[in-house]
Design an enzyme around this catalytic site. Structure first.
Site, PDB file in Angstrom:
ATOM      1  N   GLY A   6      -3.526   4.940   7.858  1.00  0.00           N
ATOM      2  CA  GLY A   6      -2.706   4.708   9.044  1.00  0.00           C
ATOM      3  C   GLY A   6      -1.248   5.011   8.799  1.00  0.00           C
TER       4      GLY A   6
ATOM      5  N   GLU B 213      -7.037   1.411  -3.832  1.00  0.00           N
ATOM      6  CA  GLU B 213      -7.101   0.037  -3.340  1.00  0.00           C
ATOM      7  C   GLU B 213      -8.436  -0.232  -2.651  1.00  0.00           C
ATOM      8  OE1 GLU B 213      -4.500  -2.996  -0.524  1.00  0.00           O
ATOM      9  OE2 GLU B 213      -4.610  -0.876   0.008  1.00  0.00           O
TER      10      GLU B 213
ATOM     11  N   CYS C 179      -1.813  -7.879   0.797  1.00  0.00           N
ATOM     12  CA  CYS C 179      -1.301  -6.639   0.221  1.00  0.00           C
ATOM     13  C   CYS C 179      -0.961  -6.806  -1.249  1.00  0.00           C
ATOM     14  CB  CYS C 179      -0.082  -6.169   0.995  1.00  0.00           C
ATOM     15  SG  CYS C 179       1.174  -7.442   1.235  1.00  0.00           S
TER      16      CYS C 179
ATOM     17  N   GLU D 121       4.331   0.115   4.733  1.00  0.00           N
ATOM     18  CA  GLU D 121       3.695  -0.529   3.580  1.00  0.00           C
ATOM     19  C   GLU D 121       2.209  -0.212   3.658  1.00  0.00           C
ATOM     20  OE1 GLU D 121       2.378  -4.934   2.377  1.00  0.00           O
ATOM     21  OE2 GLU D 121       4.512  -4.761   2.904  1.00  0.00           O
TER      22      GLU D 121
ATOM     23  N   GLY E 169      -0.106  -1.731   6.882  1.00  0.00           N
ATOM     24  CA  GLY E 169      -1.518  -1.451   7.109  1.00  0.00           C
ATOM     25  C   GLY E 169      -2.079  -0.537   6.042  1.00  0.00           C
TER      26      GLY E 169
END
Length: 500
Positions: free
Chosen positions: A236, A384, A293, A256, A232
């Site tokens: 988080g 990101e 991702c 991740e 996520g």
């Protein structure tokens, strides 16, 4: 899901992101008592399950796969309704989920997971005798798995984390993602049915649905949970890492979290095929509305006519892309906020964008461009953006490309678009990339992760919280195992798998 799900108490609904409509039925939110029961059952099941015959565990994994396939169109239709993703994508993800389960089942039958070792006794060795030593791997304990928003099947209830933990002999408690509770329940019932058919303890699997952050916090801080797996956001993942660190007993957490997956357009390749690279890049960027991702969120290239052609080609492909909804309204809002900040950034220019959007939760793909100095001076540009947005950085020379690679955070992937004449440049980049990423790609694109023996899906922080592991491929099982050594134990006390 521990036994039957009750439709009473506090409930929540899934939302169809393509239409904005609320989907029925309502789903009960798990609470503190459900966490307690799930952890109690998992702990009670642990010793029995971890010592099951590998053949039985293999049959269990294959039975889960069979029951998922048996759900047929019902699973596909519900997943499409809860995610807005197209049918072919969901069908492919179902196939990947089943393939992961069967890959670990094959490994069980081959005893790949044991990594056993025997050192015979040397009683006459001088100056010190050596005892007989035997080593094997055993399961860590119950594992908490957090379902991912962007992979409702392959990284969710029966996805790779669950498959590898169950293969290792660990009971699994899944915190279902609240965006797709119907999908989660269907898959959860398939696992539950397999548990019963294989006569395994009830606590081998549990599903805890609900949108509450307190639910996840209660799960990861329970003393009976011995490992955590999460896919996520960085926010988080870091929150879970802090909760795990607060425990009196440290446990591994495999989170991740964040990756922009840089693409290096090396000079000769860019000169020879800039237009094709631009089109293929746009296809990778917009695949699944950029909600991977491994989405290519950063492009580095030398300032050249080839780069100009690449930008034009990519912009044309983006303009022709088809609008589609993001997974949830919250994800769509976060994307718009991030893209808005980039659009207003004084040192960035918009190089291309997708067509106007009209439907709920739809977004425009965006391509920005800046120079190397501006990129290096503003660390926010390396953050990101979850969605179909990417930043192209114009570099004056190869040394600058390498300097940017050195300054990068850890990543899941790095891609080299290269020709034979780029070999020396690639050779210079490679040692840096090996330190920074988990997978290096030549003349391909990072979106798409093959489930196979050789795959490594991970990378240095913040791509993952533990760069020593992979979440995809056969070696993912290693995250949920630990070694035990048996010294001079009588044969009748040794575990059967190392009694030889």
């Amino acid at each position: 899901m521990i036994g039957e799900i009750l439709r009473s108490g506090e409930v929540f609904h899934a939302i169809n992101p393509a239409t904005g409509e609320r989907l029925e039925p309502a789903f009960a939110q798990a609470g503190k008592s459900d966490v307690e029961r799930a952890c109690q059952l998992a702990w009670a099941a642990f010793d029995s399950y971890r010592q099951t015959d590998p053949q039985l565990r293999a049959r269990f994994l294959e039975t889960i796969a069979d029951h998922i396939l048996a759900l047929g169109p019902m699973l596909i239709d519900r997943t499409v309704a809860e995610t807005g993703l197209p049918i072919p994508r969901i069908e492919g993800e179902r196939e990947r989920t089943v393939r992961q389960l069967r890959m670990f089942a094959e490994g069980m039958r081959r005893h790949d997971w044991l990594r056993s070792q025997v050192d015979v006794a040397l009683p006459d060795r001088l100056p010190l005798a050596r005892p007989e030593l035997r080593r094997r791997d055993i399961a860590l304990g119950p594992v908490a798995v957090f379902g991912a928003s962007n992979f409702p099947l392959a990284f969710s209830v029966a996805g790779g984390d669950t498959a590898s933990a169950l293969a290792a002999g660990c009971p699994v408690i899944v915190k279902g993602h609240p965006a797709h509770p119907g999908t989660s329940e269907l898959v959860g019932r398939a696992i539950q049915k397999a548990v019963a058919e294989c006569a395994l303890p009830e606590g081998v699997f549990a599903l805890l649905p609900g949108p509450s952050y307190a639910l996840g916090a209660a799960l990861v801080t329970d003393s009976r949970v011995k490992a955590v797996s999460f896919t996520g956001s960085r926010r988080g993942g870091l929150a879970l890492m802090k909760l795990v660190a607060s425990r009196s007993e440290p446990i591994p957490i495999y989170a991740e979290m964040s990756s922009i997956n840089p693409v290096f357009l090396l000079p000769e390749a860019l000169s020879l095929r800039a237009e094709k690279i631009g089109r293929d890049f746009a296809g990778s960027l917009t695949l699944g509305v950029g909600q991977f991702c491994t989405n290519p969120g950063l492009v580095l290239a030398l300032h050249s006519s080839g780069l100009d052609r690449f930008l034009q080609s990519a912009a044309e492909a983006l303009a022709a892309s088809k609008p589609a909804p993001m997974l949830t309204s919250a994800i769509q809002a976060a994307y718009e906020e991030s893209v808005g900040l980039l659009t207003r950034h004084s040192k960035l220019k918009t190089a291309g964008c997708g067509p106007r959007v009209e439907g709920p939760n739809q977004v425009q793909p965006r391509l920005f461009v800046t120079d190397a100095r501006e990129f290096l001076d503003d660390e926010r540009l390396s953050h990101e953006v979850f969605g179909p947005s990417s930043l192209v950085v114009r570099c004056p020379d190869v040394d600058t490309m390498i300097a940017i690679a050195e300054a990068m955070e850890g990543q899941l992937t790095a891609t080299l678009q290269m020709d034979d004449a780029d070999m020396e440049t690639a050779r210079r980049l490679l040692p840096v990339l090996e330190r920074k990423v988990g997978r290096i790609i030549a003349n391909g694109w990072p979106t798409g992760v093959e489930v196979c023996e050789a795959m490594a899906h991970g990378g240095p922080f913040p791509a993952t919280s533990d760069s020593r592991t992979t979440s995809v491929g056969s070696r993912a099982i290693e995250r949920f195992l630990r070694p035990v050594c048996y010294q001079n134990l009588p044969a009748q006390l040794l575990p059967e798998d190392i009694r030889y």
